[in-house]
Motif scaffolding. Structure first.
Motif, PDB file in Angstrom:
ATOM      1  N   ASP A  93       0.842  -1.205   0.000  1.00  0.00           N
ATOM      2  CA  ASP A  93       0.000   0.000   0.000  1.00  0.00           C
ATOM      3  C   ASP A  93       0.875   1.252   0.000  1.00  0.00           C
ATOM      4  OD1 ASP A  93      -2.402  -1.384   0.105  1.00  0.00           O
ATOM      5  OD2 ASP A  93      -2.685  -1.094   2.273  1.00  0.00           O
ATOM      6  N   LEU A  94       0.284   2.312  -0.511  1.00  0.00           N
ATOM      7  CA  LEU A  94       0.886   3.641  -0.428  1.00  0.00           C
ATOM      8  C   LEU A  94      -0.123   4.496   0.340  1.00  0.00           C
ATOM      9  CD1 LEU A  94       3.552   4.661  -1.678  1.00  0.00           C
ATOM     10  CD2 LEU A  94       2.225   5.494  -3.626  1.00  0.00           C
ATOM     11  N   VAL A  95       0.290   5.034   1.497  1.00  0.00           N
ATOM     12  CA  VAL A  95      -0.662   5.814   2.291  1.00  0.00           C
ATOM     13  C   VAL A  95      -0.162   7.250   2.426  1.00  0.00           C
ATOM     14  CG1 VAL A  95       0.357   5.026   4.501  1.00  0.00           C
ATOM     15  CG2 VAL A  95      -1.954   5.978   4.474  1.00  0.00           C
ATOM     16  N   SER A  96      -1.048   8.195   2.089  1.00  0.00           N
ATOM     17  CA  SER A  96      -0.733   9.610   2.261  1.00  0.00           C
ATOM     18  C   SER A  96      -1.382  10.095   3.543  1.00  0.00           C
ATOM     19  CB  SER A  96      -1.252  10.427   1.074  1.00  0.00           C
ATOM     20  OG  SER A  96      -0.626  10.003  -0.116  1.00  0.00           O
ATOM     21  N   ILE A  97      -0.569  10.691   4.408  1.00  0.00           N
ATOM     22  CA  ILE A  97      -1.063  11.176   5.693  1.00  0.00           C
ATOM     23  C   ILE A  97      -0.888  12.688   5.740  1.00  0.00           C
ATOM     24  CG2 ILE A  97      -0.786  11.102   8.198  1.00  0.00           C
ATOM     25  CD1 ILE A  97       0.208   8.204   7.813  1.00  0.00           C
ATOM     26  N   ASP A  98      -1.988  13.370   5.973  1.00  0.00           N
ATOM     27  CA  ASP A  98      -2.039  14.827   6.011  1.00  0.00           C
ATOM     28  C   ASP A  98      -2.376  15.213   7.440  1.00  0.00           C
ATOM     29  OD1 ASP A  98      -2.398  17.534   5.442  1.00  0.00           O
ATOM     30  OD2 ASP A  98      -3.587  17.149   3.634  1.00  0.00           O
ATOM     31  N   CYS A  99      -1.721  16.259   7.952  1.00  0.00           N
ATOM     32  CA  CYS A  99      -1.873  16.604   9.364  1.00  0.00           C
ATOM     33  C   CYS A  99      -1.839  18.115   9.525  1.00  0.00           C
ATOM     34  CB  CYS A  99      -0.723  15.954  10.139  1.00  0.00           C
ATOM     35  SG  CYS A  99      -0.659  16.382  11.875  1.00  0.00           S
ATOM     36  N   GLY A 100      -2.679  18.619  10.417  1.00  0.00           N
ATOM     37  CA  GLY A 100      -2.661  20.047  10.727  1.00  0.00           C
ATOM     38  C   GLY A 100      -2.762  20.268  12.218  1.00  0.00           C
ATOM     39  N   ALA A 101      -2.095  21.309  12.708  1.00  0.00           N
ATOM     40  CA  ALA A 101      -2.140  21.620  14.135  1.00  0.00           C
ATOM     41  C   ALA A 101      -2.197  23.133  14.333  1.00  0.00           C
ATOM     42  CB  ALA A 101      -0.920  21.048  14.849  1.00  0.00           C
ATOM     43  N   ILE A 102      -2.806  23.516  15.453  1.00  0.00           N
ATOM     44  CA  ILE A 102      -2.933  24.933  15.806  1.00  0.00           C
ATOM     45  C   ILE A 102      -2.216  25.173  17.131  1.00  0.00           C
ATOM     46  CG2 ILE A 102      -4.547  26.838  16.200  1.00  0.00           C
ATOM     47  CD1 ILE A 102      -6.760  24.984  15.028  1.00  0.00           C
ATOM     48  N   VAL A 103      -1.352  26.189  17.161  1.00  0.00           N
ATOM     49  CA  VAL A 103      -0.736  26.648  18.410  1.00  0.00           C
ATOM     50  C   VAL A 103      -1.098  28.114  18.586  1.00  0.00           C
ATOM     51  CG1 VAL A 103       1.442  27.164  19.588  1.00  0.00           C
ATOM     52  CG2 VAL A 103       1.182  24.993  18.356  1.00  0.00           C
ATOM     53  N   ASP A 104      -1.735  28.434  19.697  1.00  0.00           N
ATOM     54  CA  ASP A 104      -2.118  29.824  19.996  1.00  0.00           C
ATOM     55  C   ASP A 104      -2.798  30.510  18.811  1.00  0.00           C
ATOM     56  OD1 ASP A 104      -1.058  29.454  22.500  1.00  0.00           O
ATOM     57  OD2 ASP A 104       0.822  30.490  22.079  1.00  0.00           O
ATOM     58  N   GLY A 105      -3.624  29.758  18.096  1.00  0.00           N
ATOM     59  CA  GLY A 105      -4.406  30.345  17.012  1.00  0.00           C
ATOM     60  C   GLY A 105      -3.733  30.328  15.649  1.00  0.00           C
ATOM     61  N   TRP A 106      -2.505  29.814  15.565  1.00  0.00           N
ATOM     62  CA  TRP A 106      -1.768  29.822  14.294  1.00  0.00           C
ATOM     63  C   TRP A 106      -1.541  28.403  13.803  1.00  0.00           C
ATOM     64  CZ3 TRP A 106      -1.401  34.256  11.728  1.00  0.00           C
ATOM     65  CH2 TRP A 106      -1.681  35.415  12.459  1.00  0.00           C
ATOM     66  N   HIS A 107      -1.642  28.230  12.478  1.00  0.00           N
ATOM     67  CA  HIS A 107      -1.735  26.902  11.874  1.00  0.00           C
ATOM     68  C   HIS A 107      -0.453  26.424  11.210  1.00  0.00           C
ATOM     69  CE1 HIS A 107      -6.252  26.251  11.785  1.00  0.00           C
ATOM     70  NE2 HIS A 107      -6.140  27.488  12.246  1.00  0.00           N
ATOM     71  N   GLY A 108      -0.282  25.089  11.222  1.00  0.00           N
ATOM     72  CA  GLY A 108       0.690  24.404  10.376  1.00  0.00           C
ATOM     73  C   GLY A 108      -0.033  23.290   9.644  1.00  0.00           C
ATOM     74  N   ASP A 109       0.435  22.938   8.441  1.00  0.00           N
ATOM     75  CA  ASP A 109      -0.257  21.961   7.598  1.00  0.00           C
ATOM     76  C   ASP A 109       0.797  21.282   6.724  1.00  0.00           C
ATOM     77  OD1 ASP A 109      -2.166  20.608   6.058  1.00  0.00           O
ATOM     78  OD2 ASP A 109      -2.858  22.412   4.998  1.00  0.00           O
ATOM     79  N   ALA A 110       0.861  19.958   6.788  1.00  0.00           N
ATOM     80  CA  ALA A 110       1.851  19.232   5.974  1.00  0.00           C
ATOM     81  C   ALA A 110       1.361  17.810   5.739  1.00  0.00           C
ATOM     82  CB  ALA A 110       3.220  19.205   6.653  1.00  0.00           C
TER      83      ALA A 110
END
Ligand code: MG
Ligand code: MG
Length: 270
Positions: A93-110
């Protein structure tokens, strides 16, 4: 705000985005280490949620337009937005994992694509080309340039590597106090167009590439995007910004320093 609803972040706000980006980057490293034949995507989601929350961050995907999990897990012909569940990963299988997190109202996405056990060479190549295209896109961004400089570099790299489909139905995006903001960052097109690249802009670059055509379809769960032709897909994503010193990849553990050096781009992290 600049025109077109583009949010310009202060250096202090970018520093908070870096903290969010590191949570995302570390969570994805944990996902890489956890992916194996026999694990379910729901188990991966639980590991990710626990790590994000114990890092003092909030999983941004949870509740986003009703999304029920902390990661997207998209397997094989699933391109993006797969909902974690009882599906058990298997060798090949090939699995793509997408994740996002918020710290003090500011976002990261990868996002990363991970092979489960041994996969055929064409899948290894698909994954490598997609990741390289993401980096080429990021490396094409310069202060004073334009958003589609990124798009063009992504497309050029994929096309130079062979016959692949580049998904057009979904794009990268601006990011900051919201996960998805203007401008869109397409993965194809002519350079020199779109919003100007300025200090304080943050963008998520996320090529989605297939072994078949560019066309996608939506499953009945109203989330999971699959290739229309059933071909396999890969997806990589990073959030980055431009400082007066260079490029800073906020979701890369090293800030992107090593890859940027290889590509001849000044590292702009602090
Ligand atoms: Mg994402
Ligand atoms: Mg994104």
């Amino acid at each position: 705000m600049l025109g077109r609803g583009i949010e310009i972040k202060s250096p202090d706000q970018i520093d908070v985005m870096r903290r969010a980006g590191l949570v995302v980057g570390r969570t994805l490293e944990l996902m890489r280490a956890s992916v194996r034949a026999g694990i379910s995507t729901a188990e991966l989601d639980a590991i990710a949620e626990d790590h994000i929350r114990s890092s003092g961050a909030v999983p941004s995907f949870q509740g986003y337009q009703g999304f029920p999990a902390s990661i997207c897990a998209s397997v094989n012909d699933e391109v993006v937005h797969g909902i974690p569940g009882s599906r058990v990963l298997a060798d090949g299988d090939l699995v793509s994992i997408d994740c996002g997190a918020i710290v003090d109202g500011w976002h990261g996405d990868a996002a990363v694509t991970v092979a489960v056990g041994a996969v055929p060479d064409d899948l290894t190549r698909l994954s490598r080309v997609t990741e390289e295209a993401m980096w080429r896109g990021i490396a094409a961004a310069r202060l004073g340039g334009r958003v589609t400089d990124i798009s063009h570099a992504v497309e050029q790299h994929v096309r130079s590597e062979g016959s692949f489909g580049i998904v057009e139905d979904y794009t990268g995006h601006g990011i900051g106090s919201q996960m998805h903001q203007p401008p869109d960052v397409p993965n194809y097109g002519r350079a020199g167009r779109g919003a100007k690249l300025v200090e304080g802009l943050a963008l998520a670059v996320e090529p989605m590439v297939t072994l078949g055509t560019k066309d996608t379809a939506l499953l009945d769960d109203d989330w999971t995007v699959v290739t229309a032709d059933g071909s396999r897909a890969a997806h990589f994503e990073h959030t980055f910004t431009l400082t007066d010193r260079g490029t800073w990849v906020l979701t890369a553990l090293d800030g992107g320093e090593e890859m940027l050096r290889q590509l001849g781009v000044p590292f702009g992290g602090r």
